[in-house]
Design a protein around this motif. Structure first.
Motif, PDB file in Angstrom:
ATOM      1  N   ASN A 191      -5.835 -11.620  -4.600  1.00  0.00           N
ATOM      2  CA  ASN A 191      -4.723 -10.930  -3.959  1.00  0.00           C
ATOM      3  C   ASN A 191      -3.862 -11.877  -3.127  1.00  0.00           C
ATOM      4  O   ASN A 191      -2.639 -11.770  -3.093  1.00  0.00           O
ATOM      5  CB  ASN A 191      -5.250  -9.808  -3.051  1.00  0.00           C
ATOM      6  CG  ASN A 191      -5.587  -8.540  -3.823  1.00  0.00           C
ATOM      7  OD1 ASN A 191      -5.191  -8.394  -4.972  1.00  0.00           O
ATOM      8  ND2 ASN A 191      -6.300  -7.632  -3.191  1.00  0.00           N
TER       9      ASN A 191
ATOM     10  N   ASP B 267      -1.103  -3.922   8.278  1.00  0.00           N
ATOM     11  CA  ASP B 267      -0.390  -4.264   7.051  1.00  0.00           C
ATOM     12  C   ASP B 267       0.609  -5.408   7.266  1.00  0.00           C
ATOM     13  O   ASP B 267       0.560  -6.438   6.585  1.00  0.00           O
ATOM     14  CB  ASP B 267       0.349  -3.045   6.505  1.00  0.00           C
ATOM     15  CG  ASP B 267      -0.580  -1.899   6.152  1.00  0.00           C
ATOM     16  OD1 ASP B 267      -1.810  -2.099   6.171  1.00  0.00           O
ATOM     17  OD2 ASP B 267      -0.093  -0.803   5.863  1.00  0.00           O
TER      18      ASP B 267
ATOM     19  N   ILE C  88      -1.088  -8.808   8.604  1.00  0.00           N
ATOM     20  CA  ILE C  88      -1.728  -9.606   7.562  1.00  0.00           C
ATOM     21  C   ILE C  88      -0.675 -10.276   6.695  1.00  0.00           C
ATOM     22  O   ILE C  88      -0.817 -11.446   6.294  1.00  0.00           O
ATOM     23  CB  ILE C  88      -2.666  -8.729   6.701  1.00  0.00           C
ATOM     24  CG1 ILE C  88      -3.876  -8.284   7.522  1.00  0.00           C
ATOM     25  CG2 ILE C  88      -3.113  -9.476   5.448  1.00  0.00           C
ATOM     26  CD1 ILE C  88      -4.800  -9.404   7.951  1.00  0.00           C
ATOM     27  N   LEU C  89       0.405  -9.562   6.396  1.00  0.00           N
ATOM     28  CA  LEU C  89       1.492 -10.146   5.608  1.00  0.00           C
ATOM     29  C   LEU C  89       2.051 -11.383   6.318  1.00  0.00           C
ATOM     30  O   LEU C  89       2.268 -12.433   5.689  1.00  0.00           O
ATOM     31  CB  LEU C  89       2.589  -9.105   5.412  1.00  0.00           C
ATOM     32  CG  LEU C  89       3.576  -9.364   4.267  1.00  0.00           C
ATOM     33  CD1 LEU C  89       2.887  -9.253   2.922  1.00  0.00           C
ATOM     34  CD2 LEU C  89       4.740  -8.374   4.347  1.00  0.00           C
TER      35      LEU C  89
ATOM     36  N   GLY D 275       5.720  -4.278   5.355  1.00  0.00           N
ATOM     37  CA  GLY D 275       4.292  -4.217   5.071  1.00  0.00           C
ATOM     38  C   GLY D 275       3.897  -3.001   4.242  1.00  0.00           C
ATOM     39  O   GLY D 275       2.717  -2.664   4.171  1.00  0.00           O
TER      40      GLY D 275
ATOM     41  N   ASN E  61       2.537  -0.805   1.414  1.00  0.00           N
ATOM     42  CA  ASN E  61       1.570  -1.113   0.355  1.00  0.00           C
ATOM     43  C   ASN E  61       1.572  -0.005  -0.700  1.00  0.00           C
ATOM     44  O   ASN E  61       2.252   1.011  -0.555  1.00  0.00           O
ATOM     45  CB  ASN E  61       0.171  -1.334   0.934  1.00  0.00           C
ATOM     46  CG  ASN E  61      -0.417  -0.071   1.529  1.00  0.00           C
ATOM     47  OD1 ASN E  61      -0.852   0.831   0.812  1.00  0.00           O
ATOM     48  ND2 ASN E  61      -0.444   0.014   2.863  1.00  0.00           N
TER      49      ASN E  61
ATOM     50  N   TYR F  61       3.460  -6.372  -0.943  1.00  0.00           N
ATOM     51  CA  TYR F  61       2.206  -5.748  -1.386  1.00  0.00           C
ATOM     52  C   TYR F  61       2.431  -4.894  -2.637  1.00  0.00           C
ATOM     53  O   TYR F  61       1.615  -4.900  -3.567  1.00  0.00           O
ATOM     54  CB  TYR F  61       1.621  -4.853  -0.288  1.00  0.00           C
ATOM     55  CG  TYR F  61       1.086  -5.560   0.926  1.00  0.00           C
ATOM     56  CD1 TYR F  61       0.203  -6.636   0.812  1.00  0.00           C
ATOM     57  CD2 TYR F  61       1.432  -5.139   2.210  1.00  0.00           C
ATOM     58  CE1 TYR F  61      -0.307  -7.267   1.936  1.00  0.00           C
ATOM     59  CE2 TYR F  61       0.928  -5.763   3.341  1.00  0.00           C
ATOM     60  CZ  TYR F  61       0.063  -6.827   3.199  1.00  0.00           C
ATOM     61  OH  TYR F  61      -0.444  -7.451   4.321  1.00  0.00           O
TER      62      TYR F  61
ATOM     63  N   ILE G  87      -1.033  -4.489  -4.296  1.00  0.00           N
ATOM     64  CA  ILE G  87      -2.085  -4.452  -3.274  1.00  0.00           C
ATOM     65  C   ILE G  87      -2.026  -3.138  -2.505  1.00  0.00           C
ATOM     66  O   ILE G  87      -0.968  -2.736  -2.015  1.00  0.00           O
ATOM     67  CB  ILE G  87      -1.955  -5.637  -2.295  1.00  0.00           C
ATOM     68  CG1 ILE G  87      -2.130  -6.958  -3.042  1.00  0.00           C
ATOM     69  CG2 ILE G  87      -2.983  -5.537  -1.167  1.00  0.00           C
ATOM     70  CD1 ILE G  87      -1.933  -8.194  -2.183  1.00  0.00           C
TER      71      ILE G  87
ATOM     72  N   LYS H 122      -4.212  -0.420   0.457  1.00  0.00           N
ATOM     73  CA  LYS H 122      -4.777  -0.554   1.802  1.00  0.00           C
ATOM     74  C   LYS H 122      -6.156  -1.224   1.768  1.00  0.00           C
ATOM     75  O   LYS H 122      -6.466  -2.060   2.623  1.00  0.00           O
ATOM     76  CB  LYS H 122      -4.886   0.827   2.456  1.00  0.00           C
ATOM     77  CG  LYS H 122      -5.120   0.790   3.960  1.00  0.00           C
ATOM     78  CD  LYS H 122      -3.841   0.424   4.687  1.00  0.00           C
ATOM     79  CE  LYS H 122      -3.966   0.633   6.185  1.00  0.00           C
ATOM     80  NZ  LYS H 122      -2.694   0.441   6.893  1.00  0.00           N
TER      81      LYS H 122
ATOM     82  N   ILE I 204      -5.783  -4.885   1.548  1.00  0.00           N
ATOM     83  CA  ILE I 204      -5.346  -5.494   2.809  1.00  0.00           C
ATOM     84  C   ILE I 204      -6.538  -5.710   3.733  1.00  0.00           C
ATOM     85  O   ILE I 204      -6.689  -6.777   4.349  1.00  0.00           O
ATOM     86  CB  ILE I 204      -4.265  -4.621   3.478  1.00  0.00           C
ATOM     87  CG1 ILE I 204      -2.990  -4.614   2.618  1.00  0.00           C
ATOM     88  CG2 ILE I 204      -3.949  -5.130   4.889  1.00  0.00           C
ATOM     89  CD1 ILE I 204      -1.962  -3.592   3.048  1.00  0.00           C
ATOM     90  N   TYR I 205      -7.416  -4.714   3.819  1.00  0.00           N
ATOM     91  CA  TYR I 205      -8.621  -4.868   4.642  1.00  0.00           C
ATOM     92  C   TYR I 205      -9.533  -5.960   4.082  1.00  0.00           C
ATOM     93  O   TYR I 205     -10.189  -6.680   4.846  1.00  0.00           O
ATOM     94  CB  TYR I 205      -9.373  -3.539   4.752  1.00  0.00           C
ATOM     95  CG  TYR I 205      -8.804  -2.613   5.796  1.00  0.00           C
ATOM     96  CD1 TYR I 205      -9.000  -2.868   7.151  1.00  0.00           C
ATOM     97  CD2 TYR I 205      -8.071  -1.481   5.444  1.00  0.00           C
ATOM     98  CE1 TYR I 205      -8.479  -2.033   8.120  1.00  0.00           C
ATOM     99  CE2 TYR I 205      -7.551  -0.633   6.409  1.00  0.00           C
ATOM    100  CZ  TYR I 205      -7.754  -0.914   7.752  1.00  0.00           C
ATOM    101  OH  TYR I 205      -7.230  -0.082   8.721  1.00  0.00           O
TER     102      TYR I 205
END
Length: 266
Positions: free
Chosen positions: A5, A28, A31-32, A116, A118, A141, A146, A148, A151-152
């Motif tokens: 990912n 979200d 992390i991006l 962000g 997704n 995403y 991608i 949720k 993302i985790y």
């Protein structure tokens, strides 16, 4: 080994020489921003819009991560409270919010704007996506597939425990029933109620204070046992009385995207 990912995201980022990321302070967009700044070749700007609808904790989180990871960050005023369409809180309030947000970000940015959003967000009612489309905001995403969970997984892989622990946290205005005008005082009250509840119920992931025509409700994932339920009800009842709100009780959290037909879904 770098997760697939992440490789997909970096390949997408590297199509651009420069871009800005609208960072709310939630997992979200955070992390991006983390992946873009750490791995992409592009010139990245992180833009956070402060507003009464955004908890102070989100602003402080963005500032802390920007300092820790040396992000190029700019803090702007979202200015959505100057828009009567937003204040009047129609069903598509989010459209007006995002229109103001992306206009402000465009004023201080060069290159494309990323959000962000997704894959999971596409199945929900999100009028803000229409505002994003109108202003040519892109959703990395979504572009690389991608959701949720993905993302985790990225947060877990890089040991970003603080971000991994964040629950879904829509803007505070989403707690106000459609048609009730948005005001900063109510949003501050909502934030106080939710923060107090987190102290008393630290294991609850989703906590929402809803302002409705029937009064203020607290929603949590699982109703606490009777003693704690009564204690929490008394504390929140007193807080509501001090702030001029009617406390209408504690109920089970309902997930979705807006107040529709009197039911809260965010």
């Amino acid at each position: 080994m770098t997760p697939s990912n992440v490789k997909k995201l970096v390949a997408y980022f590297n199509q651009f020489e420069r871009f800005s990321i609208a960072v709310s302070g939630g997992i979200d967009s955070m992390i991006l921003a983390y992946i873009a700044n750490r791995f992409s070749k592009a010139k990245v700007k992180v833009v956070h819009a402060f507003s009464p609808a955004v908890p102070e904790a989100a602003l402080q989180r963005v500032k802390a991560h920007a300092k820790r990871y040396q992000w190029d960050v700019q803090i702007v005023n979202a200015r959505e409270f100057a828009d009567p369409n937003y204040i009047n809180n129609p069903l598509n309030r989010c459209y007006f919010c995002k229109s103001n947000l992306y206009t402000r970000i465009a004023e201080c940015s060069q290159g494309v704007i990323f959000s962000g959003t997704n894959l999971d967000d596409l199945s929900d009612y999100r009028p803000g996506l229409e505002a994003a489309k109108e202003q040519n905001v892109k959703h990395p995403y979504v572009e690389v597939g991608i959701d949720k969970v993905g993302i985790y997984e990225i947060a877990d892989h890089f040991g970003l425990a603080e971000l991994h622990a964040l629950p879904a946290q829509p803007c505070l205005a989403s707690r106000v029933e459609t048609g009730i005008k948005i005001n900063a005082g109510d949003l501050g009250f909502i934030n106080k109620i939710e923060e107090k509840t987190r102290l008393l119920l630290p294991k609850q992931k989703n906590i929402r204070c809803r302002i409705t025509l029937k009064g203020a409700f607290l929603e949590v994932d699982k109703l606490p046992e009777s003693r704690l339920f009564d204690e929490l009800s008394n504390v929140l009842g007193q807080m509501c009385e001090q702030e001029g709100h009617i406390f209408s009780g504690i109920r089970t959290y309902q997930k979705g995207s807006a107040f529709i037909n009197g039911v809260a879904h965010v």
